[in-house]
Design a protein around this motif. Structure first.
Motif, mmCIF file in Angstrom:
data_model
loop_
_atom_site.group_PDB
_atom_site.id
_atom_site.type_symbol
_atom_site.label_atom_id
_atom_site.label_comp_id
_atom_site.label_asym_id
_atom_site.label_seq_id
_atom_site.Cartn_x
_atom_site.Cartn_y
_atom_site.Cartn_z
ATOM 1 N N LEU B 563 5.377 -41.463 5.996
ATOM 2 C CA LEU B 563 6.535 -41.086 5.456
ATOM 3 C C LEU B 563 6.578 -41.205 3.696
ATOM 4 C CD1 LEU B 563 8.849 -41.870 8.308
ATOM 5 C CD2 LEU B 563 8.066 -39.598 7.743
ATOM 6 N N GLY B 564 5.873 -42.199 3.398
ATOM 7 C CA GLY B 564 5.958 -42.446 1.825
ATOM 8 C C GLY B 564 6.682 -43.824 1.680
ATOM 9 N N PHE B 565 7.284 -44.271 2.902
ATOM 10 C CA PHE B 565 7.977 -45.510 2.705
ATOM 11 C C PHE B 565 7.761 -46.412 3.887
ATOM 12 C CE2 PHE B 565 11.250 -45.111 5.859
ATOM 13 C CZ PHE B 565 11.439 -43.849 5.638
ATOM 14 N N VAL B 646 8.639 -48.024 -1.891
ATOM 15 C CA VAL B 646 8.426 -46.687 -2.403
ATOM 16 C C VAL B 646 7.540 -46.627 -3.867
ATOM 17 C CG1 VAL B 646 9.441 -44.286 -3.321
ATOM 18 C CG2 VAL B 646 10.397 -45.622 -1.095
ATOM 19 N N GLU B 647 6.819 -45.901 -4.076
ATOM 20 C CA GLU B 647 5.914 -46.003 -5.197
ATOM 21 C C GLU B 647 6.688 -45.101 -6.359
ATOM 22 O OE1 GLU B 647 1.798 -44.515 -3.905
ATOM 23 O OE2 GLU B 647 1.568 -44.176 -6.130
ATOM 24 N N PHE B 648 6.339 -45.950 -7.507
ATOM 25 C CA PHE B 648 6.811 -45.210 -8.622
ATOM 26 C C PHE B 648 5.799 -44.624 -9.419
ATOM 27 C CE2 PHE B 648 11.363 -46.326 -10.047
ATOM 28 C CZ PHE B 648 11.654 -47.358 -8.829
ATOM 29 N N VAL B 701 10.956 -42.794 -11.939
ATOM 30 C CA VAL B 701 10.829 -41.542 -11.108
ATOM 31 C C VAL B 701 10.054 -41.988 -10.107
ATOM 32 C CG1 VAL B 701 9.829 -38.974 -10.901
ATOM 33 C CG2 VAL B 701 10.991 -39.777 -13.096
ATOM 34 N N VAL B 702 10.230 -41.627 -8.830
ATOM 35 C CA VAL B 702 9.427 -42.197 -7.451
ATOM 36 C C VAL B 702 8.794 -40.974 -6.917
ATOM 37 C CG1 VAL B 702 11.140 -44.180 -6.997
ATOM 38 C CG2 VAL B 702 11.622 -41.767 -5.985
ATOM 39 N N LYS B 703 7.690 -41.368 -6.265
ATOM 40 C CA LYS B 703 6.798 -40.484 -5.421
ATOM 41 C C LYS B 703 7.788 -40.043 -4.451
ATOM 42 C CE LYS B 703 2.349 -40.450 -3.524
ATOM 43 N NZ LYS B 703 1.829 -38.863 -4.118
ATOM 44 N N ASP B 704 7.778 -38.685 -4.209
ATOM 45 C CA ASP B 704 8.471 -38.002 -3.157
ATOM 46 C C ASP B 704 8.034 -38.677 -1.787
ATOM 47 O OD1 ASP B 704 8.070 -34.334 -4.330
ATOM 48 O OD2 ASP B 704 9.797 -36.057 -4.603
#
Lengths: 112, 902
Positions: B563-565, B646-648, B701-704
């Motif tokens: 999910l990206g997190f 979450v990735e930036f 800005v974070v990665k979607d």
């Protein structure tokens, strides 16, 4: 009084014809026939009423009660459309037989 | 001379007449008046009453004659009537005869009958349950008596000059519209606003519950809707501030068997001045299952209004309400809608045009009856129906019934060979074709009715499980439901007649000479039809199996997709934004962080998968203008984004050391960056923003990441630091998780004793989003399984008869030296060919269908061949097993026995 066969055969047609003139009740019908026949034909009440029972079962006539002020109620009869049709048919049949007699016995041509 | 009394005489005469059964009282009355007429006339002629009476009686006719005349009529009538009853009795006997013979025939072959009945019963049960489901879904909100005048408001913003898609409107709007709607539109009789998507705490003494199913409602509520108020005054129950109406369930919860009316419930936590006493002013029935407006508790809207800042009720921009509109009888909704454009313009139009880009606000009326089913975007008040699900389930139901019906026809036709001799004999002794047909149709109808009865019983038994599974509340007591009974009887009759017509035709057409001579072969036409029916059955089953596999594959994909997190081991502790907790926020966070087993804690108003608001946000676009959109918003503390993992892709997270981060900083995701014109996220850094009363710069800005379920594409998202949060997010170690949870509870009870300990797991919550799909997949699977069972039943029956038919052939082959295996293969191969054809037809259909379904998911699996291979392989395997039993039995029979009989 003519033979039973004749009175029987003609009774229905006579009743239909009388009722086609208008509504009527049993006693009056018997009296009318008596007068029309010059006293020769006098129907018995039981015969007429039972005949009219049968005619009613065949949907040729309807009956209804009429109650007038201060009088006893009286059963009247009226002709139905089906009865009128039957009357026309029977009329034709009687007239065709009548036509034979007229010619055989040299009588006046029959009413059409 | 005795005195003669006329009336007495007539009365006596009349009594005598009455003794005769054949003369009715009407007839007697007629005769009496005839007598009186005659007497009157005679007396007029001069006779005495006695003489007149005697003559009249004689004229009427002797009693014997009268008697016989009337009796004649009487007996004719009786005979006619008896003819009618005789006729009826005869017909009844015929039907009874058909039934007796039918039962006898069916009992002769109990196996065949059982297979036929069970196949049909399964099909009918399926159909019944699906039918009930569909009817239930379509019945939502129809219990409101004013339903035809009842509408809800829908809204949408578009760029100026454009129209929104019909499915794009949202029902979640502002509170300001309703009052001015009522004053500006004479067609509007009443409006009701509903609100309450947050949780509140209600307490009675020590008893407290976190209520999620409550609504604030305007006082016109009970006038507009048909929810039944059991106690209390419908006009005033929601009129005063502090007024609360409980449903029976809620009343039970707080008051047990005590009388709740007039009692007090406290709102909020103990040690703050949010104290608000609510008085119970009404008790109402629980909301019916088929209402999209669901709640346990109603609170007067005015309570809400008094407590909050004015702008929440006066601004057209503050969105937190659902508005329902009742029009006057005879008012035209179209006429009202036509005026909406001017209406919204007069309140909001100019303001919206000054924005960049200029926007228009659209409003629409939606009839209440359509509310549940209509596709609506955004936040909803209650459950939403899914019309495509209805179509799909309806089709499945019909399919299953079709398969069952085909089974029925097939089995009956196959039996025809067996019964050929019977038919030949009956025809030879003079049975008419129509009589034979009636006989066979009776058998078919009988089976169908028995199956329908069984289906009714099954459905009733399965209903609670079905309800639990689908989450619906379909009322039970099916046998008392006249609609159900009638439909079942009608369906049974139609299925029986339809499916039985063909076999009846075939069977009754046999020529007795051909049959009795023994040279009878089943017509090729019949065989071809039977084979194509089997192909159809298996084709449908294969499609269903393949579809089920794909659905489950997709589900598994969605559940396992990254999910990206970080969602594992994240405990969500919901305190509902309680102000006492908020005041101690940092202290509580510390305390929680110190619990053994806890790695990290942070706080936020929203978590992925949960509710989050949209916020009108303006950001400087590449050309320097302020562009406005309505991205979603997470209101967080400093540590939340990091804890989510979450990735930036550009910029930095919120930093507690930088003071302006709490008021002048905004973080957005890549989707938001793109929406505001920045293909390269880094370009968005440093741009100005305006959002909900704050201005400042974009700092990161974070990665979607999938902050919503994988059913939706990733939408623009923003983050801001906020004091007002509602949940704590706690990351725990994997070891000893239960212990950690228990320790957390202990700590919680110390720091926030007035709040219930409400926790859940982030990953579980997220998965719950797929509940609909999971259910759908399971139901699909169940029906697929049923379809195959029915198809197999049919195949089994067919194999039985074919094997019997070929007994002689098998015997001869065996004598000539064929092996058992070779014989089995011979018998089975025919059927396997059919399954092969079915597969060839079904696979492309399934492929097409599933591709369509998958295209509705932004994140989906690729449709692989293995699904079809499995579906096909499974069908072949099942068909083999089904046929094998009969094949083996036939192949191992002693040829002496098979060849002995002619």
């Amino acid at each position: 009084m003519p033979a039973k066969a004749l009175t029987g055969a003609s009774a229905q047609t006579i009743v239909l014809s009388i009722l086609s003139e208008g509504e009527n009740y049993g006693y009056e019908i018997i009296k009318r026939v008596y007068h029309l026949s010059g006293g020769q034909v006098e129907w018995a009440a039981g015969s007429l009423y039972t005949l009219m029972h049968r005619m009613k079962a065949h949907d040729l006539i309807n009956s209804f009660w009429v109650e007038k002020e201060g009088e006893r109620r009286r059963r009247y009869y009226r002709i139905t459309p089906k009865g009128a049709e039957a009357l026309e048919k029977e009329k034709k049949e009687w007239l065709s037989v009548h036509g034979i007699f007229v010619q055989l016995w040299g009588l006046q041509p029959s009413l059409s | 001379m005795s005195t003669f009394h006329l009336e007495n005489a007539i009365r006596t005469w009349r009594q005598f007449l009455g003794k005769e059964r054949a003369i009715s009282s009407d007839d007697a009355e007629e005769l009496e008046i005839h007598l009186r007429d005659e007497v009157a006339e005679l007396m007029e002629r001069g006779y005495t009453s006695e003489e007149a009476f005697q003559r009249a009686v004689k004229q009427l006719g002797s009693y014997a004659v009268l008697q016989s005349d009337y009796q004649n009529v009487y007996w004719t009538k009786v005979r006619a009537e008896r003819r009618i009853t005789d006729e009826l009795a005869w017909r009844g006997a015929m039907i009874k005869n058909y039934l007796t013979i039918a039962i006898r025939n069916l009992r002769k072959r109990p196996g065949f009958t059982l297979i036929n009945v069970s196949g049909l019963a399964i099909g009918l049960t399926c159909c019944l349950l699906i039918g009930l489901f569909v009817v239930h879904e379509l019945s939502y909100d129809r219990f409101h008596s004013k339903q035809d005048r009842l509408h809800r408001l829908k809204y949408q913003y578009t760029a100026s000059g454009e129209q929104p898609d019909p499915g794009d409107y949202r029902v979640w709007g502002s509170a300001a519209v309703a009052p001015v709607l009522k004053t500006d539109f004479p067609e509007v009789e009443a409006t009701v606003r509903l609100s309450g998507q947050h949780t509140i705490l209600l307490r009675r003494g020590d008893l407290s519950f976190q209520e999620e199913n409550y609504l604030f409602a305007d006082s016109a509520f009970f006038d507009v809707f048909d929810f039944k108020l059991l106690r209390g005054n419908s006009k005033t129950a929601l009129a005063e501030p502090g007024s609360i109406v409980l449903t029976e369930t809620a009343a039970q919860r707080y008051f047990g068997n005590e009388d709740p009316l007039g009692q007090t419930l406290r709102f909020g936590s103990n040690n703050t001045d949010d104290q608000f006493n609510y008085t119970v002013n009404g008790i109402m029935e629980d909301t019916p299952a088929n209402s999209h407006i669901q709640f346990d508790i109603l609170i007067s809207m005015i309570s809400f209004e008094r407590r909050v800042p004015d702008y929440m009720f006066q601004s057209w921009h503050y969105v937190d309400f659902f508005t329902y509109v009742l029009l006057h009888p005879g008012a035209s909704p179209q006429a009202v809608e036509a005026k909406f454009a001017d209406f919204t313009y007069s309140y909001m139009g100019e303001e919206l045009l000054t924005l960049n880009p200029p926007l228009t606000f659209h409003m629409k009326l939606e009839p209440m009856a359509e509310a549940y089913m209509a596709p609506t975007g955004g936040r909803l008040l209650g459950p939403q129906g899914n019309p495509s699900h209805l179509y799909i389930f309806g089709s499945i139901g019909l399919f299953v019934l079709l398969i069952a019906g085909i089974n029925f026809t097939n089995l009956s036709t196959a039996r025809s060979i067996e019964r050929a001799r019977e038919v030949g004999v009956r025809k030879a002794v003079g049975a008419e074709r129509s009589a034979l047909m009636r006989q066979f149709l009776t058998e078919a109808a009988l089976i169908a009715f028995v199956a329908a009865l069984i289906a009714l019983v099954f459905a009733e038994m399965l209903l609670p499980a079905f309800n639990a599974f689908t989450g619906k509340g379909i009322p039970s007591g099916l046998w008392m439901n006249p609609g159900v009974i009638l439909t079942m009887a009608g369906s049974a009759l139609s299925v029986g007649l339809l499916a039985g017509a063909y076999p009846a035709l075939v069977l009754s057409s046999y020529h007795p000479v051909h049959v009795l001579k023994g040279a009878f072969q089943s017509s090729t036409g019949g065989t071809r039809l039977r084979k194509s029916l089997v192909v159809l059955q298996f084709g449908i089953s294969i499609v269903l199996i393949a579809a089920t596999l794909v659905v489950f594959q997709q589900l598994r994909f969605m559940q396992n997709e990254t999910l990206g997190f970080e969602k594992e081991q994240q405990i969500v502790l919901d305190f509902g934004g309680d102000s006492a907790v908020l005041q101690q926020r940092s202290a509580i966070l510390d305390a929680l962080g110190r619990v053994p087993g806890v790695r990290e804690v942070s706080a936020s108003r929203s978590v992925p998968g949960g509710y989050r608001p949209n916020a009108g946000t303006s950001i400087e676009d590449p050309s320097g203008d302020m562009l406005q959109h309505g991205p979603q918003l997470f209101e967080v503390d400093f540590g939340f984004i990091d804890q989510l993992g979450v990735e930036f892709v550009a910029g930095r997270p919120f930093n507690a050391a930088i003071a302006s981060d709490s008021t002048e900083a905004l973080i957005i995701n890549e989707a938001a960056a793109r929406a505001f014109g920045y293909a390269n996220p880094a370009d968005a850094l440093g741009k100005r923003f305006e959002q909900w009363g704050r201005t400042g710069e974009v700092i990161g800005v974070v990665k979607d990441f999938h902050h919503e379920s994988l059913q939706k594409a990733i939408e623009p998202l923003t983050f801001r630091w906020a004091q007002y949060v509602e949940k704590f997010l706690i990351k725990a170690n994997t070891e000893n998780l239960p212990q950690t949870i228990a320790s957390l509870e202990t700590t919680w009870r110390q720091v926030a004793p007035h709040r219930p300990y409400l926790y859940s797991f982030l990953d579980a919550d997220f998965e719950a989003l797929y509940r609909d799909e999971t259910q759908f997949g399971s139901l699909f699977g169940i029906f697929a399984g049923l379809a195959i069972i029915i198809a197999c039943l049919g195949l089994f029956g067919l194999a039985t008869f074919t094997a019997q038919q070929r007994t002689k052939e098998v015997g001869v082959r065996k004598v000539l030296g064929a092996s058992t295996f070779g014989l089995v293969r011979l018998l089975a191969v025919d059927f396997l060919k059919l399954v092969g054809v079915a597969f060839a037809l079904a696979a492309p259909l399934a492929y097409f269908g599933m591709t369509e379904w998958l295209s509705g998911f932004p994140y989906r699996i690729t449709l692989g061949m293995e699904v079809f291979v499995i579906a096909g392989g499974l069908s072949v395997f099942i068909a083999l097993i089904t046929v094998a039993y009969q094949a083996i039995r036939a192949a191992t029979a002693n040829p002496v026995d098979s060849l002995r009989y002619e």
